[in-house]
Write a protein that holds these residues in place. Structure first.
Motif, PDB file in Angstrom:
ATOM      1  N   GLN A   1       0.823  -1.207   0.000  1.00 61.82           N
ATOM      2  CA  GLN A   1       0.000   0.000   0.000  1.00 61.82           C
ATOM      3  C   GLN A   1       0.858   1.258   0.000  1.00 61.82           C
ATOM      4  O   GLN A   1       0.530   2.247  -0.673  1.00 61.82           O
ATOM      5  N   LEU A   2       1.945   1.237   0.757  1.00 64.23           N
ATOM      6  CA  LEU A   2       2.838   2.393   0.791  1.00 64.23           C
ATOM      7  C   LEU A   2       3.456   2.654  -0.575  1.00 64.23           C
ATOM      8  O   LEU A   2       3.488   3.798  -1.050  1.00 64.23           O
ATOM      9  N   ILE A   3       3.945   1.605  -1.234  1.00 65.89           N
ATOM     10  CA  ILE A   3       4.558   1.771  -2.553  1.00 65.89           C
ATOM     11  C   ILE A   3       3.516   2.241  -3.566  1.00 65.89           C
ATOM     12  O   ILE A   3       3.779   3.128  -4.393  1.00 65.89           O
ATOM     13  N   HIS A   4       2.313   1.681  -3.498  1.00 62.71           N
ATOM     14  CA  HIS A   4       1.256   2.098  -4.428  1.00 62.71           C
ATOM     15  C   HIS A   4       0.869   3.558  -4.209  1.00 62.71           C
ATOM     16  O   HIS A   4       0.658   4.308  -5.177  1.00 62.71           O
ATOM     17  N   ARG A   5       0.794   3.973  -2.958  1.00 62.08           N
ATOM     18  CA  ARG A   5       0.452   5.366  -2.667  1.00 62.08           C
ATOM     19  C   ARG A   5       1.544   6.320  -3.146  1.00 62.08           C
ATOM     20  O   ARG A   5       1.243   7.382  -3.709  1.00 62.08           O
ATOM     21  N   MET A   6       2.799   5.938  -2.926  1.00 57.47           N
ATOM     22  CA  MET A   6       3.895   6.793  -3.395  1.00 57.47           C
ATOM     23  C   MET A   6       3.860   6.939  -4.910  1.00 57.47           C
ATOM     24  O   MET A   6       4.026   8.040  -5.449  1.00 57.47           O
ATOM     25  N   THR A   7       3.625   5.849  -5.615  1.00 54.31           N
ATOM     26  CA  THR A   7       3.587   5.911  -7.074  1.00 54.31           C
ATOM     27  C   THR A   7       2.410   6.736  -7.565  1.00 54.31           C
ATOM     28  O   THR A   7       2.533   7.550  -8.481  1.00 54.31           O
ATOM     29  N   ARG A   8       1.237   6.554  -6.937  1.00 51.74           N
ATOM     30  CA  ARG A   8       0.042   7.292  -7.358  1.00 51.74           C
ATOM     31  C   ARG A   8       0.194   8.780  -7.103  1.00 51.74           C
ATOM     32  O   ARG A   8      -0.155   9.616  -7.955  1.00 51.74           O
ATOM     33  N   GLU A   9       0.744   9.174  -5.964  1.00 51.61           N
ATOM     34  CA  GLU A   9       0.932  10.593  -5.660  1.00 51.61           C
ATOM     35  C   GLU A   9       1.943  11.223  -6.596  1.00 51.61           C
ATOM     36  O   GLU A   9       1.775  12.366  -7.038  1.00 51.61           O
ATOM     37  N   ALA A  10       2.984  10.479  -6.930  1.00 54.26           N
ATOM     38  CA  ALA A  10       3.992  11.028  -7.837  1.00 54.26           C
ATOM     39  C   ALA A  10       3.420  11.220  -9.240  1.00 54.26           C
ATOM     40  O   ALA A  10       3.666  12.231  -9.898  1.00 54.26           O
ATOM     41  N   GLU A  11       2.611  10.256  -9.705  1.00 53.98           N
ATOM     42  CA  GLU A  11       1.994  10.403 -11.011  1.00 53.98           C
ATOM     43  C   GLU A  11       1.008  11.567 -11.019  1.00 53.98           C
ATOM     44  O   GLU A  11       0.903  12.302 -12.001  1.00 53.98           O
ATOM     45  N   HIS A  12       0.275  11.745  -9.923  1.00 56.80           N
ATOM     46  CA  HIS A  12      -0.671  12.867  -9.840  1.00 56.80           C
ATOM     47  C   HIS A  12       0.055  14.202  -9.873  1.00 56.80           C
ATOM     48  O   HIS A  12      -0.386  15.157 -10.530  1.00 56.80           O
TER      49      HIS A  12
ATOM     50  N   ARG B   1       9.817   4.740 -15.085  1.00 53.70           N
ATOM     51  CA  ARG B   1      11.002   4.635 -14.248  1.00 53.70           C
ATOM     52  C   ARG B   1      10.635   4.651 -12.767  1.00 53.70           C
ATOM     53  O   ARG B   1      11.190   3.900 -11.970  1.00 53.70           O
ATOM     54  N   ARG B   2       9.666   5.500 -12.373  1.00 54.49           N
ATOM     55  CA  ARG B   2       9.255   5.544 -10.979  1.00 54.49           C
ATOM     56  C   ARG B   2       8.599   4.237 -10.556  1.00 54.49           C
ATOM     57  O   ARG B   2       8.775   3.763  -9.436  1.00 54.49           O
ATOM     58  N   SER B   3       7.823   3.640 -11.459  1.00 53.95           N
ATOM     59  CA  SER B   3       7.192   2.365 -11.149  1.00 53.95           C
ATOM     60  C   SER B   3       8.230   1.281 -10.917  1.00 53.95           C
ATOM     61  O   SER B   3       8.110   0.470  -9.992  1.00 53.95           O
ATOM     62  N   GLN B   4       9.274   1.260 -11.755  1.00 55.35           N
ATOM     63  CA  GLN B   4      10.322   0.266 -11.572  1.00 55.35           C
ATOM     64  C   GLN B   4      11.078   0.494 -10.263  1.00 55.35           C
ATOM     65  O   GLN B   4      11.390  -0.457  -9.536  1.00 55.35           O
ATOM     66  N   ARG B   5      11.352   1.752  -9.978  1.00 54.77           N
ATOM     67  CA  ARG B   5      12.060   2.056  -8.736  1.00 54.77           C
ATOM     68  C   ARG B   5      11.235   1.647  -7.521  1.00 54.77           C
ATOM     69  O   ARG B   5      11.733   1.051  -6.569  1.00 54.77           O
ATOM     70  N   ALA B   6       9.924   1.950  -7.551  1.00 54.66           N
ATOM     71  CA  ALA B   6       9.057   1.583  -6.436  1.00 54.66           C
ATOM     72  C   ALA B   6       8.962   0.072  -6.290  1.00 54.66           C
ATOM     73  O   ALA B   6       8.960  -0.454  -5.170  1.00 54.66           O
ATOM     74  N   ALA B   7       8.903  -0.646  -7.419  1.00 55.95           N
ATOM     75  CA  ALA B   7       8.837  -2.107  -7.347  1.00 55.95           C
ATOM     76  C   ALA B   7      10.107  -2.697  -6.745  1.00 55.95           C
ATOM     77  O   ALA B   7      10.056  -3.642  -5.946  1.00 55.95           O
TER      78      ALA B   7
ATOM     79  N   ILE C   1      12.226  -1.155  -4.648  1.00 54.73           N
ATOM     80  CA  ILE C   1      12.266  -0.827  -3.219  1.00 54.73           C
ATOM     81  C   ILE C   1      11.287  -1.704  -2.447  1.00 54.73           C
ATOM     82  O   ILE C   1      11.595  -2.206  -1.360  1.00 54.73           O
ATOM     83  N   GLY C   2      10.094  -1.904  -3.005  1.00 57.43           N
ATOM     84  CA  GLY C   2       9.121  -2.770  -2.344  1.00 57.43           C
ATOM     85  C   GLY C   2       9.609  -4.194  -2.212  1.00 57.43           C
ATOM     86  O   GLY C   2       9.387  -4.846  -1.181  1.00 57.43           O
ATOM     87  N   SER C   3      10.279  -4.699  -3.243  1.00 57.61           N
ATOM     88  CA  SER C   3      10.818  -6.062  -3.166  1.00 57.61           C
ATOM     89  C   SER C   3      11.860  -6.184  -2.061  1.00 57.61           C
ATOM     90  O   SER C   3      11.877  -7.167  -1.307  1.00 57.61           O
ATOM     91  N   VAL C   4      12.725  -5.186  -1.954  1.00 52.01           N
ATOM     92  CA  VAL C   4      13.752  -5.218  -0.906  1.00 52.01           C
ATOM     93  C   VAL C   4      13.110  -5.166   0.478  1.00 52.01           C
ATOM     94  O   VAL C   4      13.463  -5.933   1.389  1.00 52.01           O
ATOM     95  N   LEU C   5      12.133  -4.275   0.665  1.00 50.72           N
ATOM     96  CA  LEU C   5      11.484  -4.150   1.972  1.00 50.72           C
ATOM     97  C   LEU C   5      10.726  -5.427   2.342  1.00 50.72           C
ATOM     98  O   LEU C   5      10.763  -5.867   3.497  1.00 50.72           O
ATOM     99  N   ARG C   6      10.050  -6.024   1.365  1.00 50.73           N
ATOM    100  CA  ARG C   6       9.334  -7.262   1.655  1.00 50.73           C
ATOM    101  C   ARG C   6      10.277  -8.398   2.028  1.00 50.73           C
ATOM    102  O   ARG C   6      10.004  -9.189   2.931  1.00 50.73           O
ATOM    103  N   SER C   7      11.406  -8.481   1.335  1.00 51.62           N
ATOM    104  CA  SER C   7      12.375  -9.535   1.647  1.00 51.62           C
ATOM    105  C   SER C   7      12.961  -9.347   3.046  1.00 51.62           C
ATOM    106  O   SER C   7      13.089 -10.309   3.809  1.00 51.62           O
ATOM    107  N   VAL C   8      13.301  -8.105   3.391  1.00 53.69           N
ATOM    108  CA  VAL C   8      13.861  -7.838   4.717  1.00 53.69           C
ATOM    109  C   VAL C   8      12.834  -8.132   5.805  1.00 53.69           C
ATOM    110  O   VAL C   8      13.147  -8.742   6.844  1.00 53.69           O
ATOM    111  N   ALA C   9      11.587  -7.716   5.579  1.00 52.96           N
ATOM    112  CA  ALA C   9      10.542  -7.967   6.575  1.00 52.96           C
ATOM    113  C   ALA C   9      10.282  -9.457   6.747  1.00 52.96           C
ATOM    114  O   ALA C   9      10.155  -9.948   7.888  1.00 52.96           O
TER     115      ALA C   9
END
Length: 346
Positions: free
Chosen positions: A49-60, A78-84, A86-94
């Motif tokens: 949800q955090l990654i989706h919100r960041m991407t949506r706000e940036a596109e807006h 590019r922002r979508s790839q970057r968010a994906a 970062i999200g993958s790294v955070l999910r793996s660490v969690a």
């Protein structure tokens, strides 16, 4: 029979004494596993949800802005790839942190002594850290490159060890397409510096060479007039972001003067604009009769070749019996006998 009966009674007594602890331990393990799975699912959902919100706000924000620069600095892909990433790294660490902690708690409930296990894991971690330090460096460098948005897919970058267009950005390796079509695989830990030519804007620079005796004010006026007409044509009206400027004299030689012309362009389009502007200026100079170089003075007439009379005698060090020495020897005067013989001729 008495032994069997006593063994049965002892087993039943042991079960009566320990079944509560077994059930309690099993329930603890089940609760720990369930809590770990639920907590892992909740954390991953929050990260998504955090990654989706960041991407949506940036596109807006990109939709609302009126600046072309803001949209080209970080495009949605590019922002979508970057968010994906970062999200993958955070999910793996969690997932690693939560499930690792749950596993240690389960082992503790089973009765495993964690002190030797943790000590062994610490030693193994140190050994792995020394042995795989390059791999760890690559991953950490990749994480920071993505989080800091140093470059993205489609950017023209210079990484020191290679230059080209970014094809893929990974946590360990970055893939580039070179100018000759080759593909470079570069470990992120090896990169010491990065020059991104695709962020913000690029600069098209043209060095204009004219003859030494040409009127520089006239030349500059021709350049500005040609550049103004050039900037109004398609597609250059989109690629040029600012008017073309004549910075001044760059260098002077015996027969030429070089003027530097510069313009701000769309990212990664500087070379295209430079070639087109150079061709346009060449055509304008040809029409105005501007010489690119002063003509050299006519060379002096070549000296006439030496006549036979001017030929120098052979060196005194030459072989006197050689054909050259004999051919250059003077003719001796006729002897008296030869003069008398010539006198008798009719």
């Amino acid at each position: 029979m008495t032994d069997v009966t006593s063994s049965t009674r002892e087993a039943a007594g042991w079960l009566d004494a320990n079944w509560e602890s077994w059930i309690d331990g099993t329930l603890r393990i089940v609760v720990i596993v369930l809590l770990g799975l639920v907590l892992r699912a909740v954390v991953r959902k929050l990260i998504d949800q955090l990654i989706h919100r960041m991407t949506r706000e940036a596109e807006h924000s990109d939709t609302d802005t009126s600046s072309r620069l803001g949209g080209l600095l970080v495009n949605p892909e590019r922002r979508s790839q970057r968010a994906a990433a970062i999200g993958s790294v955070l999910r793996s660490v969690a997932s690693f942190s939560i499930m690792g902690t749950a596993s240690l708690m389960v082992l503790s409930e089973v009765g495993v002594d964690l002190a030797p296990l943790l000590a062994s894991a610490g030693v193994a971690g140190v050994a792995l850290g020394f042995g795989a330090r390059n791999l760890v460096t690559d991953f950490l460098s990749g994480v920071f490159m993505i989080m800091e948005d140093q470059y993205g897919v489609g950017d023209e970058i210079d990484m020191g060890v290679a230059t080209g267009t970014v094809l893929e950005v990974g946590l360990r390796v970055t893939k580039l397409r070179g100018g000759s079509g080759e593909i470079w695989y570069i470990r992120n830990g090896e990169v010491k510096r990065i020059a991104n030519m695709s962020q913000g804007w690029s600069t098209a620079t043209v060095d204009v060479q004219v003859g030494y005796k040409e009127d520089l004010d006239k030349v500059e006026a021709l350049i500005l007039t040609a550049a103004e007409a050039f900037a109004k044509e398609s597609p250059w009206d989109e690629l040029l972001w600012e008017p073309v400027e004549v910075l001044g004299v760059e260098s002077v030689s015996a027969d030429t003067v070089v003027l530097r012309v510069q313009a701000k362009t769309m990212p990664s389009k500087a070379q295209l604009v430079t070639r087109a502007l150079r061709g346009r200026l060449k055509a304008v100079f040809d029409g105005a009769g501007i010489k690119l170089k002063e003509e050299a003075a006519a060379p002096a007439a070549a000296a006439s070749p030496a006549t036979t009379a001017d030929a120098q005698p052979p060196s005194a060090l030459a072989d006197p019996s050689s054909a050259r020495s004999l051919g250059a020897r003077p003719i001796p005067p006729p002897s008296p006998e030869e003069q008398q013989a010539f006198g008798k001729l009719p």
